[in-house]
Write a protein that holds these residues in place. Structure first.
Motif, PDB file in Angstrom:
ATOM      1  N   ARG A   1      30.139  34.517  37.348  1.00  0.00           N
ATOM      2  CA  ARG A   1      30.015  33.282  37.495  1.00  0.00           C
ATOM      3  C   ARG A   1      30.250  32.611  36.097  1.00  0.00           C
ATOM      4  O   ARG A   1      31.495  31.770  35.830  1.00  0.00           O
ATOM      5  CB  ARG A   1      29.279  31.884  38.382  1.00  0.00           C
ATOM      6  CG  ARG A   1      29.566  32.163  39.851  1.00  0.00           C
ATOM      7  CD  ARG A   1      28.935  31.059  40.569  1.00  0.00           C
ATOM      8  NE  ARG A   1      27.628  30.563  40.303  1.00  0.00           N
ATOM      9  CZ  ARG A   1      26.528  31.606  41.133  1.00  0.00           C
ATOM     10  NH1 ARG A   1      26.284  31.882  41.619  1.00  0.00           N
ATOM     11  NH2 ARG A   1      25.152  30.932  40.367  1.00  0.00           N
ATOM     12  N   GLU A   2      29.665  33.337  35.464  1.00  0.00           N
ATOM     13  CA  GLU A   2      29.687  32.861  34.292  1.00  0.00           C
ATOM     14  C   GLU A   2      30.640  33.478  33.098  1.00  0.00           C
ATOM     15  O   GLU A   2      31.241  33.147  32.764  1.00  0.00           O
ATOM     16  CB  GLU A   2      28.140  33.254  33.213  1.00  0.00           C
ATOM     17  CG  GLU A   2      28.438  32.863  31.821  1.00  0.00           C
ATOM     18  CD  GLU A   2      26.949  33.340  31.526  1.00  0.00           C
ATOM     19  OE1 GLU A   2      26.892  33.606  30.100  1.00  0.00           O
ATOM     20  OE2 GLU A   2      25.579  34.064  32.120  1.00  0.00           O
ATOM     21  N   GLN A   3      31.189  34.526  33.386  1.00  0.00           N
ATOM     22  CA  GLN A   3      31.763  35.702  33.409  1.00  0.00           C
ATOM     23  C   GLN A   3      33.334  35.069  33.905  1.00  0.00           C
ATOM     24  O   GLN A   3      34.684  34.520  32.731  1.00  0.00           O
ATOM     25  CB  GLN A   3      32.760  37.103  33.673  1.00  0.00           C
ATOM     26  CG  GLN A   3      30.731  37.766  32.904  1.00  0.00           C
ATOM     27  CD  GLN A   3      31.011  39.040  33.614  1.00  0.00           C
ATOM     28  OE1 GLN A   3      31.098  39.638  35.074  1.00  0.00           O
ATOM     29  NE2 GLN A   3      30.040  40.284  32.704  1.00  0.00           N
ATOM     30  N   GLU A   4      33.341  33.978  34.767  1.00  0.00           N
ATOM     31  CA  GLU A   4      34.880  33.473  35.170  1.00  0.00           C
ATOM     32  C   GLU A   4      34.849  32.455  33.932  1.00  0.00           C
ATOM     33  O   GLU A   4      36.133  32.093  33.686  1.00  0.00           O
ATOM     34  CB  GLU A   4      34.756  33.554  36.253  1.00  0.00           C
ATOM     35  CG  GLU A   4      36.493  32.386  37.398  1.00  0.00           C
ATOM     36  CD  GLU A   4      35.296  32.468  38.329  1.00  0.00           C
ATOM     37  OE1 GLU A   4      36.898  32.097  39.148  1.00  0.00           O
ATOM     38  OE2 GLU A   4      34.751  32.813  39.170  1.00  0.00           O
TER      39      GLU A   4
ATOM     40  N   ALA B   1      21.176  37.236  40.153  1.00  0.00           N
ATOM     41  CA  ALA B   1      21.465  37.197  38.780  1.00  0.00           C
ATOM     42  C   ALA B   1      23.094  38.278  38.260  1.00  0.00           C
ATOM     43  O   ALA B   1      23.296  37.309  37.376  1.00  0.00           O
ATOM     44  CB  ALA B   1      21.165  38.501  37.796  1.00  0.00           C
ATOM     45  N   ARG B   2      23.510  39.287  39.609  1.00  0.00           N
ATOM     46  CA  ARG B   2      25.029  39.304  39.458  1.00  0.00           C
ATOM     47  C   ARG B   2      25.628  38.440  39.715  1.00  0.00           C
ATOM     48  O   ARG B   2      26.692  37.787  39.415  1.00  0.00           O
ATOM     49  CB  ARG B   2      25.498  40.599  40.779  1.00  0.00           C
ATOM     50  CG  ARG B   2      26.463  41.484  40.438  1.00  0.00           C
ATOM     51  CD  ARG B   2      26.551  42.242  41.504  1.00  0.00           C
ATOM     52  NE  ARG B   2      25.857  43.613  41.251  1.00  0.00           N
ATOM     53  CZ  ARG B   2      24.838  43.494  42.115  1.00  0.00           C
ATOM     54  NH1 ARG B   2      24.647  42.299  42.759  1.00  0.00           N
ATOM     55  NH2 ARG B   2      23.919  44.988  41.892  1.00  0.00           N
ATOM     56  N   SER B   3      25.574  37.563  40.624  1.00  0.00           N
ATOM     57  CA  SER B   3      26.641  35.972  40.887  1.00  0.00           C
ATOM     58  C   SER B   3      26.453  35.242  39.950  1.00  0.00           C
ATOM     59  O   SER B   3      27.882  35.292  39.433  1.00  0.00           O
ATOM     60  CB  SER B   3      25.675  35.692  42.887  1.00  0.00           C
ATOM     61  OG  SER B   3      26.928  34.586  42.980  1.00  0.00           O
ATOM     62  N   ALA B   4      25.820  35.319  39.515  1.00  0.00           N
ATOM     63  CA  ALA B   4      25.516  33.898  38.333  1.00  0.00           C
ATOM     64  C   ALA B   4      26.332  34.720  36.566  1.00  0.00           C
ATOM     65  O   ALA B   4      26.972  33.775  36.515  1.00  0.00           O
ATOM     66  CB  ALA B   4      24.317  33.938  37.969  1.00  0.00           C
ATOM     67  N   LEU B   5      26.244  35.919  36.699  1.00  0.00           N
ATOM     68  CA  LEU B   5      26.707  36.927  36.057  1.00  0.00           C
ATOM     69  C   LEU B   5      28.023  36.654  36.035  1.00  0.00           C
ATOM     70  O   LEU B   5      29.456  36.392  34.943  1.00  0.00           O
ATOM     71  CB  LEU B   5      26.496  37.789  35.764  1.00  0.00           C
ATOM     72  CG  LEU B   5      26.855  38.842  34.817  1.00  0.00           C
ATOM     73  CD1 LEU B   5      27.090  38.003  32.624  1.00  0.00           C
ATOM     74  CD2 LEU B   5      26.639  40.158  34.882  1.00  0.00           C
TER      75      LEU B   5
ATOM     76  N   GLN C   1      37.413  36.526  21.842  1.00  0.00           N
ATOM     77  CA  GLN C   1      36.642  36.710  23.568  1.00  0.00           C
ATOM     78  C   GLN C   1      36.871  36.621  24.683  1.00  0.00           C
ATOM     79  O   GLN C   1      36.422  37.711  25.398  1.00  0.00           O
ATOM     80  CB  GLN C   1      35.884  34.980  23.579  1.00  0.00           C
ATOM     81  CG  GLN C   1      34.807  34.764  22.551  1.00  0.00           C
ATOM     82  CD  GLN C   1      34.346  32.891  22.624  1.00  0.00           C
ATOM     83  OE1 GLN C   1      35.174  32.226  23.178  1.00  0.00           O
ATOM     84  NE2 GLN C   1      33.738  32.662  22.005  1.00  0.00           N
ATOM     85  N   ALA C   2      37.994  36.482  24.866  1.00  0.00           N
ATOM     86  CA  ALA C   2      39.334  37.308  25.617  1.00  0.00           C
ATOM     87  C   ALA C   2      39.228  38.766  26.151  1.00  0.00           C
ATOM     88  O   ALA C   2      39.862  39.574  27.606  1.00  0.00           O
ATOM     89  CB  ALA C   2      40.760  37.053  25.780  1.00  0.00           C
ATOM     90  N   THR C   3      39.170  39.011  24.943  1.00  0.00           N
ATOM     91  CA  THR C   3      40.141  40.903  24.949  1.00  0.00           C
ATOM     92  C   THR C   3      38.916  40.952  24.111  1.00  0.00           C
ATOM     93  O   THR C   3      38.126  40.837  23.866  1.00  0.00           O
ATOM     94  CB  THR C   3      40.975  41.026  23.998  1.00  0.00           C
ATOM     95  OG1 THR C   3      40.560  40.662  22.762  1.00  0.00           O
ATOM     96  CG2 THR C   3      42.319  39.898  24.394  1.00  0.00           C
TER      97      THR C   3
END
Length: 402
Positions: free
Chosen positions: A156-159, A150-154, A229-231
């Protein structure tokens, strides 16, 4: 048929009598089900555990370690701490000669799965303790793996979201200069041409200007939303006279839309008070709501813009007699680029209400929308009289294409 593998037990016990006790207990069980390896010191236990995978024919590891807390090279809870430091993933059941609940709790707190009092061990109790310890460790490992996934997916999603926002902002930014050139060029050409143009030429000019304006609105909205979204968008409050603020918004909105076919009626209820809020965010809320009301209302429609003062809140209400919003569309109002089926043919980006909702959230307010098809829409925004400032560096102002 595949045979179930045996359970590998590492017994760390220096007392011959106690070691013989456990040996006899395991002897009473099915011998093919268990494999018992014995050592007498902590150092040997750590070394045996580490080497067992390469030495065993099936290249297995120990399922459970039965660890005595009184060894020649370690005593008490320090035995468990040292073993866990060297082998943090091992399933450990501590062995003690005392029925000490406090010691058991401390051992579990240091990472042991359970504990056994040596002179109270029975075959069934030992079997149950071992199986429960293995099951708890397996469950823990599954939860840990799920958490890591879940942490890895999060991450990746954030990136991906960051890359998407950066890309959208970059592409949108690159549109600004060409759009400015097109807009300025159209104004120059209009000045050079005769005042009375042929109908077809006038139609083409109007279409080009309309398309350019539509792209300008789209770029403005995309840039603004990507910045949000970026800040970490924050409230930077200043003291505002909302009546003057709303009057300026009405004038600016009417002028920017070149609107002469609608009327905006402004009404104030309650005693005026100075409001402390973020003017930039409030500007985006009001201009988006008013421009939506104008765009989706018929010619000659009256837009009602209400300002209501309450004890601890101020309410901004925009009501229009427009095309309305279906119940299905209302479920997607705050999704980027989503537009209702009845909005086809009307200029818009599908980002206005998304921006409004984001700004309202930052201002610690609420938004409510009621609508009926072919009757109209009412948007009510409730904001606190004082927006709490965010303890962060001043954010950059969100500007659009001029």
């Amino acid at each position: 048929m595949i045979q179930p593998r045996s359970i590998n037990i590492l017994l760390v016990e220096d007392n011959p009598a106690d070691a013989s006790l456990f040996r006899r207990v395991f002897w009473r069980l099915e011998q093919d089900t268990w494999k018992l390896v014995e050592v007498q010191t902590l150092d040997d236990a750590i070394a045996t555990y580490n080497n067992y995978w390469s030495l065993s024919q099936e290249q297995q590891t120990f399922d459970v370690v039965l660890l005595d807390l009184g060894l020649p090279d370690a005593t008490g809870l320090d035995t468990l701490k040292r073993f866990r430091a060297a082998l943090p993933n091992a399933v450990v059941i501590v062995l003690t000669g005392l029925d000490d609940e406090n010691l058991a709790l401390q051992a579990v707190g240091e990472g042991a799965q359970d504990y056994l009092v040596k002179d109270q061990v029975t075959t069934q109790w030992l079997l149950r303790t071992i199986r429960f310890a293995i099951e708890r460790q397996n469950l823990f490992n599954q939860l840990k793996y799920s958490e890591e996934c879940a942490r890895s997916a999060l991450e990746r999603e954030q990136e991906l979201n960051h890359l998407k926002s950066s890309f959208v902002a970059m592409v949108s930014h690159e549109f600004r200069n060409p759009l400015g050139i097109v807009r300025n060029g159209m104004e120059i050409v209009r000045q050079l041409l005769p005042e009375a143009l042929e109908p077809n030429v006038e139609k083409w000019f109007n279409q080009i200007e309309s398309a350019t304006d539509q792209l300008v609105y789209l770029v403005n909205d995309v840039l603004l939303l990507s910045q949000m979204q970026a800040t970490n968008l924050r409230c930077t409050p200043i003291a505002l006279d909302l009546e003057d603020f709303c009057s300026e918004i009405i004038e600016t909105t009417s002028h920017s839309l070149d609107d002469r076919l609608h009327s905006i009626w402004f009404d104030k209820v309650g005693d005026s008070v100075t409001v402390s809020t973020d003017a930039n965010l409030l500007w985006h809320i009001c201009t988006n709501l008013l421009s939506n009301a104008i765009k989706y209302s018929p010619q000659g429609g009256v837009i009602q813009f209400g300002l209501i003062y309450q004890k601890e809140h101020v309410i901004l209400r925009v009501q229009d007699p427009g095309i309305g919003i279906s119940e299905e569309t209302q479920r997607h109002l705050f999704e980027s680029f989503y537009r209702g089926s009845n909005a086809k043919g009307i200029a818009g980006t599908g980002l206005g209400l998304v921006i409004v909702k984001r700004c309202v959230d930052v201002l610690q307010g609420e938004i409510q929308i009621t609508s009926q098809l072919n009757v109209g829409t009412t948007v009510t925004v409730t904001l606190p009289l004082t927006c709490q400032p965010a303890p962060a560096p001043e954010r950059s102002k969100l500007n659009g294409v001029s």
